[in-house]
Design an enzyme around this catalytic site. Structure first.
Site, mmCIF file in Angstrom:
data_model
loop_
_atom_site.group_PDB
_atom_site.id
_atom_site.type_symbol
_atom_site.label_atom_id
_atom_site.label_comp_id
_atom_site.label_asym_id
_atom_site.label_seq_id
_atom_site.Cartn_x
_atom_site.Cartn_y
_atom_site.Cartn_z
ATOM 1 N N GLU A 1 0.314 5.364 0.380
ATOM 2 C CA GLU A 1 -0.486 6.210 0.916
ATOM 3 C C GLU A 1 -0.340 7.624 0.330
ATOM 4 O OE1 GLU A 1 -1.029 5.788 5.237
ATOM 5 O OE2 GLU A 1 -2.026 3.863 4.936
ATOM 6 N N GLU B 1 -3.112 -4.736 -3.080
ATOM 7 C CA GLU B 1 -3.700 -5.466 -4.046
ATOM 8 C C GLU B 1 -3.828 -4.800 -5.355
ATOM 9 O OE1 GLU B 1 -4.958 -4.637 -1.079
ATOM 10 O OE2 GLU B 1 -6.622 -6.070 -0.629
ATOM 11 N N CYS C 1 -4.133 0.512 -2.755
ATOM 12 C CA CYS C 1 -3.937 -0.518 -1.564
ATOM 13 C C CYS C 1 -3.073 -1.601 -2.285
ATOM 14 C CB CYS C 1 -5.058 -1.224 -1.671
ATOM 15 S SG CYS C 1 -6.516 -0.354 -0.834
ATOM 16 N N CYS D 1 -10.592 -2.738 -4.383
ATOM 17 C CA CYS D 1 -9.599 -3.734 -4.948
ATOM 18 C C CYS D 1 -10.456 -5.038 -5.480
ATOM 19 C CB CYS D 1 -8.658 -4.081 -3.642
ATOM 20 S SG CYS D 1 -7.577 -2.693 -3.628
ATOM 21 N N ASN E 1 0.763 -1.037 0.041
ATOM 22 C CA ASN E 1 -0.109 -0.078 0.058
ATOM 23 C C ASN E 1 0.730 1.255 0.034
ATOM 24 O OD1 ASN E 1 0.730 -1.018 2.792
ATOM 25 N ND2 ASN E 1 -0.893 0.474 3.535
ATOM 26 N N CYS F 1 -10.449 -4.390 0.219
ATOM 27 C CA CYS F 1 -11.652 -3.264 0.257
ATOM 28 C C CYS F 1 -12.404 -3.356 -1.042
ATOM 29 C CB CYS F 1 -11.056 -1.859 0.289
ATOM 30 S SG CYS F 1 -10.215 -1.361 -1.304
HETATM 31 N N1 THU Z 1 -5.265 -1.326 2.799
HETATM 32 C C1 THU Z 1 -4.627 -2.069 1.770
HETATM 33 O O1 THU Z 1 -3.868 -1.976 1.028
HETATM 34 N N2 THU Z 1 -5.486 -3.324 1.388
HETATM 35 C C2 THU Z 1 -6.450 -3.948 2.053
HETATM 36 O O2 THU Z 1 -6.680 -5.174 1.802
HETATM 37 C C3 THU Z 1 -7.075 -2.896 3.335
HETATM 38 C C4 THU Z 1 -6.580 -1.575 3.232
HETATM 39 C C5 THU Z 1 -4.536 -0.294 2.902
HETATM 40 C C6 THU Z 1 -5.160 1.058 2.584
HETATM 41 C C7 THU Z 1 -4.526 1.910 3.387
HETATM 42 O O3 THU Z 1 -3.126 2.457 3.351
HETATM 43 C C8 THU Z 1 -4.346 1.133 4.859
HETATM 44 O O4 THU Z 1 -4.358 -0.097 4.584
HETATM 45 C C9 THU Z 1 -5.539 1.421 5.941
HETATM 46 O O5 THU Z 1 -6.788 1.403 5.294
#
Ligand code: THU
Length: 134
Positions: A44, A55, A53, A90, A42, A87
Site C-alpha cells: 500500500e 496478484e 495488489c 488485477c 499487497n 480486483c
Molecule cells: N488487495 C489485493 O492485494 N488483492 C485482492 O485481490 C484484493 C485487494 C489489496 C489491496 C489493498 O491493499 C487491500 O487488499 C484492501 O483492498
C-alpha cells in the site's frame, strides 16, 4: 504442484504484506508451467491509488524474472471471513498472460475458498490480437 501447497505459499506471502491503511493482508502464488512459483503481496501507499495488489506483485516479479508461462494462481486473504476475489485491475493484468482455462483460486483459508478460471473472471476478454502484431 499440489493446490494445498500453493495455497500455503500464498498464505506465507501474505505475512510480508505492507498494509498499514487497510490492515488487510493478501498473498498470491503464481504457478508457472514447469512448477516454478512466484509469490507477491499487497504493497500500500499513503497516496492510496498507488497501492499494488498481491496478484500484480507476483506477476511483476515473475515477468521481471523472464517468465510468462503462467498456468494458475492462488490468492489468499487471511484477514477476511469470506473469499475475496481479485480486483478488476488485477483481472485485466493477469489476463494478459493467463489463458481463459487457467485456474484461479481465492480464499481466506483452505476451507473458505473459491475455485474458478481466468475466463470466468474476465468474460468478453478481447484485444489479444494487438499483442500478435510485429
Ligand atoms: N488487495 C489485493 O492485494 N488483492 C485482492 O485481490 C484484493 C485487494 C489489496 C489491496 C489493498 O491493499 C487491500 O487488499 C484492501 O483492498
Amino acid at each position: 504442484m499440489d493446490g494445498n501447497r500453493l495455497f500455503g505459499l500464498a498464505l506465507e506471502a501474505a505475512k510480508a504484506s505492507y498494509s498499514p491503511y487497510s490492515h488487510f493482508r493478501v498473498g498470491a502464488a503464481l504457478l508457472c508451467s514447469d512448477g516454478t512459483v512466484f509469490t507477491g503481496t499487497n504493497v500500500e501507499n499513503r497516496s492510496f491509488g498507488l497501492t499494488i495488489c498481491a496478484e500484480r506483485s507476483a506477476l511483476l516479479a515473475a515477468v521481471s524474472a523472464g517468465r510468462k508461462d503462467f498456468v494458475g494462481i492462488v490468492v489468499a486473504t487471511p484477514d477476511a471471513d469470506y473469499a475475496v476475489s481479485p480486483c478488476g485491475a488485477c483481472r485485466q493484468v493477469l489476463s494478459e498472460f493467463m489463458p481463459p482455462e487457467a485456474p484461479v483460486v481465492f480464499g481466506a483459508s483452505l476451507e473458505k475458498k473459491v475455485e474458478t478460471t481466468m475466463g470466468a473472471l474476465m468474460p468478453y476478454d478481447a484485444l489479444h490480437e494487438l499483442g500478435q502484431k510485429a
